[in-house]
Design an enzyme around this catalytic site. Structure first.
Site, mmCIF file in Angstrom:
data_model
loop_
_atom_site.group_PDB
_atom_site.id
_atom_site.type_symbol
_atom_site.label_atom_id
_atom_site.label_comp_id
_atom_site.label_asym_id
_atom_site.label_seq_id
_atom_site.Cartn_x
_atom_site.Cartn_y
_atom_site.Cartn_z
ATOM 1 N N MET A 30 0.913 -1.290 0.040
ATOM 2 C CA MET A 30 -0.066 0.121 -0.047
ATOM 3 C C MET A 30 0.795 1.301 0.229
ATOM 4 S SD MET A 30 -3.397 -0.926 2.053
ATOM 5 C CE MET A 30 -2.850 -0.727 3.656
ATOM 6 N N HIS B 242 9.005 0.630 3.531
ATOM 7 C CA HIS B 242 10.133 0.796 4.233
ATOM 8 C C HIS B 242 10.892 -0.360 4.144
ATOM 9 C CE1 HIS B 242 7.605 -2.085 6.376
ATOM 10 N NE2 HIS B 242 6.554 -0.908 6.529
ATOM 11 N N HIS C 174 9.082 -3.679 3.235
ATOM 12 C CA HIS C 174 8.976 -4.045 1.837
ATOM 13 C C HIS C 174 9.909 -4.371 0.903
ATOM 14 C CE1 HIS C 174 5.746 -0.845 3.345
ATOM 15 N NE2 HIS C 174 4.700 -1.851 2.933
ATOM 16 N N GLN D 99 -10.536 -2.194 2.555
ATOM 17 C CA GLN D 99 -9.884 -3.056 3.610
ATOM 18 C C GLN D 99 -9.898 -1.897 4.679
ATOM 19 O OE1 GLN D 99 -5.973 -3.916 1.910
ATOM 20 N NE2 GLN D 99 -5.101 -3.367 3.912
ATOM 21 N N GLY E 6 4.150 -10.476 4.244
ATOM 22 C CA GLY E 6 4.976 -10.493 5.361
ATOM 23 C C GLY E 6 4.287 -11.477 6.486
ATOM 24 N N LYS E 7 5.345 -12.133 7.096
ATOM 25 C CA LYS E 7 4.893 -12.629 8.544
ATOM 26 C C LYS E 7 4.311 -11.899 9.503
ATOM 27 C CE LYS E 7 7.961 -16.721 8.561
ATOM 28 N NZ LYS E 7 8.956 -17.369 9.416
ATOM 29 N N GLN F 89 -3.224 -11.959 8.161
ATOM 30 C CA GLN F 89 -3.617 -11.856 6.489
ATOM 31 C C GLN F 89 -2.768 -13.071 5.842
ATOM 32 O OE1 GLN F 89 -2.880 -7.749 4.949
ATOM 33 N NE2 GLN F 89 -1.026 -8.333 4.234
HETATM 34 P P1 AMP Z 1 1.299 -2.876 3.334
HETATM 35 O O1 AMP Z 1 1.995 -2.076 2.565
HETATM 36 O O2 AMP Z 1 1.452 -2.592 4.935
HETATM 37 O O3 AMP Z 1 0.178 -3.500 3.009
HETATM 38 O O4 AMP Z 1 2.392 -4.365 3.502
HETATM 39 C C1 AMP Z 1 2.793 -4.985 2.329
HETATM 40 C C2 AMP Z 1 3.347 -6.225 2.512
HETATM 41 O O5 AMP Z 1 4.693 -5.918 3.366
HETATM 42 C C3 AMP Z 1 2.425 -7.091 3.382
HETATM 43 O O6 AMP Z 1 2.828 -8.402 3.122
HETATM 44 C C4 AMP Z 1 3.092 -6.915 4.800
HETATM 45 O O7 AMP Z 1 3.174 -8.111 5.762
HETATM 46 C C5 AMP Z 1 4.467 -6.774 4.472
HETATM 47 N N1 AMP Z 1 5.417 -5.978 5.480
HETATM 48 C C6 AMP Z 1 4.907 -4.867 6.316
HETATM 49 N N2 AMP Z 1 5.726 -4.543 7.130
HETATM 50 C C7 AMP Z 1 6.592 -5.476 7.178
HETATM 51 C C8 AMP Z 1 8.028 -5.853 8.041
HETATM 52 N N3 AMP Z 1 8.125 -4.852 9.061
HETATM 53 N N4 AMP Z 1 8.729 -6.932 7.912
HETATM 54 C C9 AMP Z 1 8.286 -7.617 6.985
HETATM 55 N N5 AMP Z 1 7.218 -7.409 5.943
HETATM 56 C C10 AMP Z 1 6.503 -6.552 6.137
#
Ligand code: AMP
Length: 281
Positions: free
Chosen positions: A35, A39, A42, A66, A152-153, A158
């Protein structure tokens, strides 16, 4: 790096890459949906996708379905220029930046998260959130048609629900879980950390402390879930706790930690910011 903003153009482009000069046919595609406000978390997904595939697609799409009414959709951080630069530096091949109108129509079919797993934990305090997540992930996977997709775990629930969806809808994609990336002091990276004041950030460190403490207890041989979660609640107090749970990898509650088959999950509110984290033991 190619930047594409429509579904049609992306589908066309991906269909043609196997025919382009330099490509040998049947390229594996790694896909990282995000999204934005990228950082290091990602970036680690992107790095893994690069290692395992010939071609990497990243999407940046702030998915409105969402977010519940009154949540942070409007104030969610947007960093298009920095995100584009980061993707380029990380060797992304295609950055997909679609508009909401290109992804959603009105009165359309959508995916429902399963009742037992989709409306507990985060799904209990955010009812419908995972319907939106699964629907957009289904759409994006159908658009990109990747060999592997990276999640991400950190967002363990999710990840679990997406893995189930892919299994239950017989989808031809490998879901690859990626370890959580943290700051040096243990705080899990999240786009929402940008909302935290200095004091709130300090308070948020208790999340990682509670998980570290839980790990230490397990290492000392304390396996009783209640004993571990009550110590965690003590550490997290006085923050608002949505849940502290000890589950197995199938996301069922367990009375005792089973090493190699356990996830300990926490979600709290710090100020007005919702933060989640977990540890896999
Ligand atoms: P988002 O942009 O928050 O929707 O996250 C995109 C992807 O990055 C999702 O699969 C998250 O689980 C993963 N993600 C977010 N934060 C972290 C993190 N600190 N370490 C690893 N993966 C992450």
């Amino acid at each position: 790096m190619k930047i594409i903003s429509t579904v049609r153009e992306l589908k066309e482009y991906l269909k043609n890459i196997n025919l382009s000069v330099g490509f040998q046919g049947n390229q594996s595609i790694g896909f990282v949906p995000t999204m934005g406000a990228l950082h290091e978390g990602h970036i680690s997904l992107i790095k893994k996708a690069k290692e395992q595939n010939d071609f990497v697609v990243v999407s940046i799409f702030l998915n409105p379905t969402q977010f519940l009414k009154g949540e942070d959709l409007d104030k969610y951080p947007k960093k298009e220029v920095a995100d584009t630069k980061l993707c380029k530096l990380s060797g992304v091949d295609v950055l997909f930046f679609p508009d909401v109108d290109d992804i959603y129509t009105k009165d359309e079919a959508s995916i429902l998260a399963p009742k037992a797993r989709g409306f507990v934990l985060e799904g209990e305090s955010r009812p419908g959130h995972f319907n939106g997540v699964l629907t957009v992930v289904m759409k994006l996977l159908n658009i990109v048609n990747p060999t592997r997709a990276y999640f991400g775990k950190k967002d363990a629930q999710q990840l679990n629900l997406i893995s189930l969806m892919v299994r239950d809808f017989f989808m031809d994609v490998e879901i690859v879980p990626v370890d959580t990336v943290r700051e040096k002091d243990g705080l899990a990276l999240s786009s929402r950390n940008a909302y935290l004041s200095k004091e709130e950030r300090e308070e948020a460190l208790k999340i990682a402390t509670s998980l570290r403490n839980a790990t230490a207890m397990v290492m000392r041989g304390v396996l009783d879930s209640k004993e571990i979660t009550s110590k965690m609640r003590e550490i997290l107090s006085p923050m608002h706790i949505f849940y502290v749970e000890i589950l197995n990898r199938e996301f069922n509650q367990i009375s005792h930690v089973e090493i190699g088959n356990t996830v300990i999950l926490v979600e709290v509110r710090v100020g007005t910011t919702r933060l989640l984290d977990n540890i896999w033991l």
